[in-house]
Scaffold this motif. Structure first.
Motif, PDB file in Angstrom:
ATOM      1  N   GLN A 248       0.716  -1.292   0.045  1.00  0.00           N
ATOM      2  CA  GLN A 248      -0.007  -0.155   0.060  1.00  0.00           C
ATOM      3  C   GLN A 248       0.908   1.292  -0.025  1.00  0.00           C
ATOM      4  O   GLN A 248       2.226   1.276   0.723  1.00  0.00           O
ATOM      5  N   ILE A 249       0.120   2.435  -0.455  1.00  0.00           N
ATOM      6  CA  ILE A 249       1.003   3.477  -0.445  1.00  0.00           C
ATOM      7  C   ILE A 249      -0.072   4.463   0.148  1.00  0.00           C
ATOM      8  O   ILE A 249      -1.346   4.320  -0.058  1.00  0.00           O
ATOM      9  N   LEU A 250       0.472   5.177   1.235  1.00  0.00           N
ATOM     10  CA  LEU A 250      -0.047   6.077   1.937  1.00  0.00           C
ATOM     11  C   LEU A 250       0.140   7.427   1.857  1.00  0.00           C
ATOM     12  O   LEU A 250       1.200   7.998   2.123  1.00  0.00           O
ATOM     13  N   ILE A 251      -0.875   8.363   1.168  1.00  0.00           N
ATOM     14  CA  ILE A 251      -0.503   9.624   0.974  1.00  0.00           C
ATOM     15  C   ILE A 251      -1.235  10.512   1.827  1.00  0.00           C
ATOM     16  O   ILE A 251      -2.348  10.359   2.233  1.00  0.00           O
ATOM     17  N   LEU A 252      -0.502  11.283   2.529  1.00  0.00           N
ATOM     18  CA  LEU A 252      -0.994  12.047   3.823  1.00  0.00           C
ATOM     19  C   LEU A 252      -0.835  13.537   3.539  1.00  0.00           C
ATOM     20  O   LEU A 252       0.242  13.892   3.297  1.00  0.00           O
ATOM     21  N   GLU A 253      -1.862  14.054   3.499  1.00  0.00           N
ATOM     22  CA  GLU A 253      -1.888  15.577   2.933  1.00  0.00           C
ATOM     23  C   GLU A 253      -3.040  16.273   3.568  1.00  0.00           C
ATOM     24  O   GLU A 253      -4.017  15.741   3.898  1.00  0.00           O
ATOM     25  N   ARG A 254      -3.033  17.760   3.588  1.00  0.00           N
ATOM     26  CA  ARG A 254      -4.245  18.454   3.595  1.00  0.00           C
ATOM     27  C   ARG A 254      -5.061  18.021   2.082  1.00  0.00           C
ATOM     28  O   ARG A 254      -4.434  17.671   1.086  1.00  0.00           O
ATOM     29  N   LEU A 255      -6.274  18.318   2.406  1.00  0.00           N
ATOM     30  CA  LEU A 255      -7.035  17.728   1.223  1.00  0.00           C
ATOM     31  C   LEU A 255      -8.225  19.000   1.015  1.00  0.00           C
ATOM     32  O   LEU A 255      -8.827  19.431   1.785  1.00  0.00           O
ATOM     33  N   PHE A 256      -8.091  19.404  -0.440  1.00  0.00           N
ATOM     34  CA  PHE A 256      -9.433  20.473  -0.522  1.00  0.00           C
ATOM     35  C   PHE A 256     -10.677  19.583  -0.740  1.00  0.00           C
ATOM     36  O   PHE A 256     -10.590  18.213  -0.981  1.00  0.00           O
ATOM     37  N   ASN A 257     -11.832  20.109  -0.379  1.00  0.00           N
ATOM     38  CA  ASN A 257     -13.098  19.475  -0.616  1.00  0.00           C
ATOM     39  C   ASN A 257     -13.191  19.426  -2.084  1.00  0.00           C
ATOM     40  O   ASN A 257     -12.749  19.893  -2.906  1.00  0.00           O
ATOM     41  N   GLU A 258     -14.286  18.322  -2.499  1.00  0.00           N
ATOM     42  CA  GLU A 258     -14.328  18.149  -3.895  1.00  0.00           C
ATOM     43  C   GLU A 258     -15.053  19.500  -4.560  1.00  0.00           C
ATOM     44  O   GLU A 258     -14.698  19.526  -5.871  1.00  0.00           O
ATOM     45  N   GLN A 259     -15.532  20.277  -4.007  1.00  0.00           N
ATOM     46  CA  GLN A 259     -16.165  21.607  -4.748  1.00  0.00           C
ATOM     47  C   GLN A 259     -14.902  22.548  -4.766  1.00  0.00           C
ATOM     48  O   GLN A 259     -15.321  23.569  -5.178  1.00  0.00           O
ATOM     49  N   ARG A 260     -14.022  22.352  -4.070  1.00  0.00           N
ATOM     50  CA  ARG A 260     -12.927  23.386  -4.157  1.00  0.00           C
ATOM     51  C   ARG A 260     -13.338  24.546  -3.535  1.00  0.00           C
ATOM     52  O   ARG A 260     -12.865  25.695  -4.036  1.00  0.00           O
ATOM     53  N   THR A 261     -14.065  24.644  -2.631  1.00  0.00           N
ATOM     54  CA  THR A 261     -14.398  25.781  -1.742  1.00  0.00           C
ATOM     55  C   THR A 261     -13.675  25.838  -0.462  1.00  0.00           C
ATOM     56  O   THR A 261     -13.888  27.013   0.006  1.00  0.00           O
ATOM     57  N   GLY A 262     -12.721  25.117  -0.135  1.00  0.00           N
ATOM     58  CA  GLY A 262     -11.905  25.244   1.220  1.00  0.00           C
ATOM     59  C   GLY A 262     -11.510  23.873   1.329  1.00  0.00           C
ATOM     60  O   GLY A 262     -11.446  22.825   0.384  1.00  0.00           O
ATOM     61  N   PRO A 263     -10.939  23.541   2.804  1.00  0.00           N
ATOM     62  CA  PRO A 263     -10.778  24.425   3.934  1.00  0.00           C
ATOM     63  C   PRO A 263      -9.923  25.422   3.358  1.00  0.00           C
ATOM     64  O   PRO A 263      -9.151  25.398   2.695  1.00  0.00           O
ATOM     65  N   LEU A 264     -10.128  26.734   4.369  1.00  0.00           N
ATOM     66  CA  LEU A 264      -9.414  27.836   3.967  1.00  0.00           C
ATOM     67  C   LEU A 264      -7.890  27.725   4.236  1.00  0.00           C
ATOM     68  O   LEU A 264      -7.035  27.935   3.466  1.00  0.00           O
ATOM     69  N   PRO A 265      -7.645  26.987   5.234  1.00  0.00           N
ATOM     70  CA  PRO A 265      -5.933  26.685   5.504  1.00  0.00           C
ATOM     71  C   PRO A 265      -5.546  26.019   4.238  1.00  0.00           C
ATOM     72  O   PRO A 265      -4.277  26.323   3.922  1.00  0.00           O
ATOM     73  N   THR A 266      -6.244  25.171   3.833  1.00  0.00           N
ATOM     74  CA  THR A 266      -5.686  24.096   2.606  1.00  0.00           C
ATOM     75  C   THR A 266      -5.484  25.274   1.144  1.00  0.00           C
ATOM     76  O   THR A 266      -4.438  25.197   0.633  1.00  0.00           O
ATOM     77  N   ALA A 267      -6.661  26.020   1.262  1.00  0.00           N
ATOM     78  CA  ALA A 267      -6.477  27.124   0.207  1.00  0.00           C
ATOM     79  C   ALA A 267      -5.297  28.081   0.254  1.00  0.00           C
ATOM     80  O   ALA A 267      -4.662  28.411  -0.822  1.00  0.00           O
ATOM     81  N   LEU A 268      -5.027  28.588   1.653  1.00  0.00           N
ATOM     82  CA  LEU A 268      -4.025  29.345   1.784  1.00  0.00           C
ATOM     83  C   LEU A 268      -2.441  28.583   1.768  1.00  0.00           C
ATOM     84  O   LEU A 268      -1.481  29.186   0.968  1.00  0.00           O
ATOM     85  N   MET A 269      -2.612  27.377   2.243  1.00  0.00           N
ATOM     86  CA  MET A 269      -1.396  26.519   1.931  1.00  0.00           C
ATOM     87  C   MET A 269      -0.891  26.093   0.648  1.00  0.00           C
ATOM     88  O   MET A 269       0.000  25.832   0.185  1.00  0.00           O
ATOM     89  N   ASP A 270      -2.096  25.981  -0.121  1.00  0.00           N
ATOM     90  CA  ASP A 270      -1.925  25.879  -1.874  1.00  0.00           C
ATOM     91  C   ASP A 270      -1.091  27.017  -2.195  1.00  0.00           C
ATOM     92  O   ASP A 270      -0.172  26.704  -3.037  1.00  0.00           O
ATOM     93  N   LEU A 271      -1.514  28.284  -1.886  1.00  0.00           N
ATOM     94  CA  LEU A 271      -0.596  29.416  -2.618  1.00  0.00           C
ATOM     95  C   LEU A 271       0.633  29.303  -1.951  1.00  0.00           C
ATOM     96  O   LEU A 271       1.750  29.512  -2.763  1.00  0.00           O
ATOM     97  N   CYS A 272       0.728  28.886  -0.737  1.00  0.00           N
ATOM     98  CA  CYS A 272       2.156  28.609  -0.024  1.00  0.00           C
ATOM     99  C   CYS A 272       2.983  27.511  -0.950  1.00  0.00           C
ATOM    100  O   CYS A 272       4.285  27.743  -0.945  1.00  0.00           O
ATOM    101  N   MET A 273       2.481  26.577  -1.331  1.00  0.00           N
ATOM    102  CA  MET A 273       3.036  25.531  -2.197  1.00  0.00           C
ATOM    103  C   MET A 273       3.499  26.128  -3.623  1.00  0.00           C
ATOM    104  O   MET A 273       4.739  25.880  -4.005  1.00  0.00           O
TER     105      MET A 273
END
Ligand SMILES: C[S@@+](CC[C@H](N)C(=O)[O-])C[C@H]1O[C@@H](n2cnc3c(N)ncnc32)[C@H](O)[C@@H]1O
Length: 346
Positions: A278-303
Motif C-alpha cells: 500500500q501507498i499512504l498519501i498524507l496531505e491536506r485535502l481540498f473538498n471536492e467543490q474546491r471551496t476550502g478548507p481555508l487553510p488548505t487554500a492558503l497553503m496551496d498558495l504557499c506551495m
C-alpha cells in the motif's frame, strides 16, 4: 462613533477587516508566542499586564498594547482580574499540550511571511518564488534550508507539529498486527513512522530523506525508545533506487511537486512495493467543490510560492494513483488538517 445606532457604519465588513489586517494579527500572535506570554496565560490563570511585564522583563506599556490587540482578536479577554485566555483556546497555545500549534510559527515567520511578499510576481509568472528569499544555490528549497542549522531545526519542528498527532489517528486503521516494513519517504523528522511503530509493535520502518535529516530522526528514535526498529536511509528519491517495502508513506510530499514530477516518483514506488503493498498519501485535502478548507487554500498558495507544488482533493490523488498503476483505496480523515489517501498495488 460606531456605538451610535443612528450613524451608518462605513467601515468594511468584519470579514474584510480581518483580511486587511490579517498580517498584523499574525505578527501579534507570533510575537506573543515567542515571548512566552501566551504559554503563561494558557495555563488558565488571569494576569495584570504589570505582573506579566515584570515576569517577562519587557516594557509594560508595549506589552499592554500587544495584549489589547489579542483581546481584539478574541484570543484573550480582559476583566477586573486582568487578562485571561478562554478555555477553548488554551490547549492550542500551551507549549506543553499535544494540540499546541506554535511549532509551525517560526517557519511561517522566517520563511512564509517573506515568500508571500512575492505573491504578485507568482501571479504573473506562475512560478515559485523561494529563490528570492533563500540565499545560495540549490535545485529545491530543502537544499538551502538544510544549509542553515536554525532553519533546519525550524523546518523539522514545524513538520513534526503538523504531523505527529494526526499520524497517531491515521495509523490505527492500517491493521498491521502481522508487522511488515514501512518506508516513510521524505519522512522528515519521522512523525508518521514513529506513530506507526508505536501503534504496531511488529512493524519496522525506515525514514528515507535527505542526509541532513538523519540526526533529527535519530533524536526522535531515541526520544521514543524505538531502537533498531526505526532506521534512516539518506538519498534523493528522484535519483536513488527506492528500498523494497510493504508500505510506503508520503507525508506532505506530493504537495511539494507538480503532477509531472509526482508521477515518476509514484511509479518508482509502485515498483518498490511488494504485491498487495500500500501507498499512504498524507496531505491536506481540498473538498471536492474546491471551496476550502481555508487553510488548505492558503497553503496551496504557499506551495506555489515555496516549492512549485500544489494541494489536491482526494479525487485528484486517486486519479494520480491510477495513472501510476495503483488501485485507489480508502480515504481516512483525521481530526487534524492532515488526512490519508490509500493506494493499493494489485
Ligand atoms: C514537507 S516535508 C514533509 C516531511 C514529513 N513527511 C511530514 O509529513 O512531516 C518534505 C520532506 O521531503 C524531503 N525531500 C524533499 N526532496 C527530497 C528528495 N529529493 N529526496 C528525499 N527527500 C526529499 C524533505 O527533506 C522533507 O523532509
Amino acid at each position: 462613533m460606531r456605538e451610535s445606532p443612528d450613524i451608518e457604519s462605513h467601515s468594511p465588513p468584519p470579514v474584510l477587516e480581518r483580511a486587511i489586517f490579517g498580517f498584523m494579527a499574525s505578527h501579534v500572535l507570533f510575537a506573543a508566542d515567542d515571548l512566552g506570554v501566551l504559554d503563561l496565560l494558557a495555563q488558565g490563570e488571569a494576569f495584570e499586564s504589570t505582573a506579566l511585564a515584570t515576569k517577562l522583563s519587557v516594557s509594560e506599556e508595549a506589552l499592554d498594547r500587544l495584549l489589547t490587540a489579542l483581546v481584539g482578536m478574541e484570543l484573550l479577554t480582559r476583566d477586573g482580574g486582568g487578562y485571561r485566555m478562554p478555555p477553548q483556546i488554551r490547549p492550542f497555545l500551551s507549549r506543553s499540550h499535544g494540540l499546541y500549534c506554535g511549532g509551525l510559527f517560526p517557519l511561517l515567520k522566517h520563511f512564509s511571511m517573506r515568500t508571500f511578499m512575492h505573491l504578485g510576481d507568482a501571479l504573473v509568472d506562475g512560478a515559485p518564488q523561494w529563490k528570492k528569499v533563500l540565499p545560495g544555490e540549490g535545485a529545491a528549497p530543502f537544499d538551502l534550508i538544510y544549509q542553515d542549522a536554525g532553519a533546519l531545526e525550524r523546518f523539522a519542528q514545524a513538520m513534526w507539529s503538523l504531523g505527529y498527532q494526526a499520524a497517531t489517528e491515521l495509523v490505527r486503521p492500517l491493521a498491521l498486527e502481522r508487522g511488515g516494513h514501512l518506508v516513510d519517504l521524505g519522512g522528515g523528522s519521522g512523525s508518521f513512522a514513529v506513530a506507526a511503530l508505536q501503534q504496531w509493535p511488529a512493524l519496522t520502518a525506515d525514514v528515507f530523506d535527505r542526509p541532513a535529516m538523519e540526526s533529527t530522526v535519530a533524536r526522535q528514535r531515541d526520544a521514543h525508545g524505538l531502537g533498531s526498529r526505526l532506521g534512516f536511509v539518506g538519498g534523493d528519491f528522484f535519483q536513488s533506487g527506492l528500498p523494497r517495502a510493504d508500505l510506503y508513506a508520503l507525508g506532505f510530499i506530493l504537495s511539494d511537486w507538480t503532477d509531472a514530477q509526482s508521477l515518476p516518483l509514484l511509479r518508482a514506488i509502485h515498483s518498490a512495493l511488494a504485491p498487495g503493498g500500500q501507498i499512504l498519501i498524507l496531505e491536506r485535502l481540498f473538498n471536492e467543490q474546491r471551496t476550502g478548507p481555508l487553510p488548505t487554500a492558503l497553503m496551496d498558495l504557499c506551495m506555489l510560492l515555496e516549492t512549485g507544488g500544489k494541494h489536491r482533493s482526494a479525487a485528484q490523488y486517486h486519479a494520480l494513483l491510477r495513472q501510476a498503476g495503483f488501485s485507489p483505496g480508502p480515504v481516512h480523515h483525521s481530526s487534524y488538517e492532515k488526512h490519508m489517501v490509500v493506494g493499493i498495488k494489485a
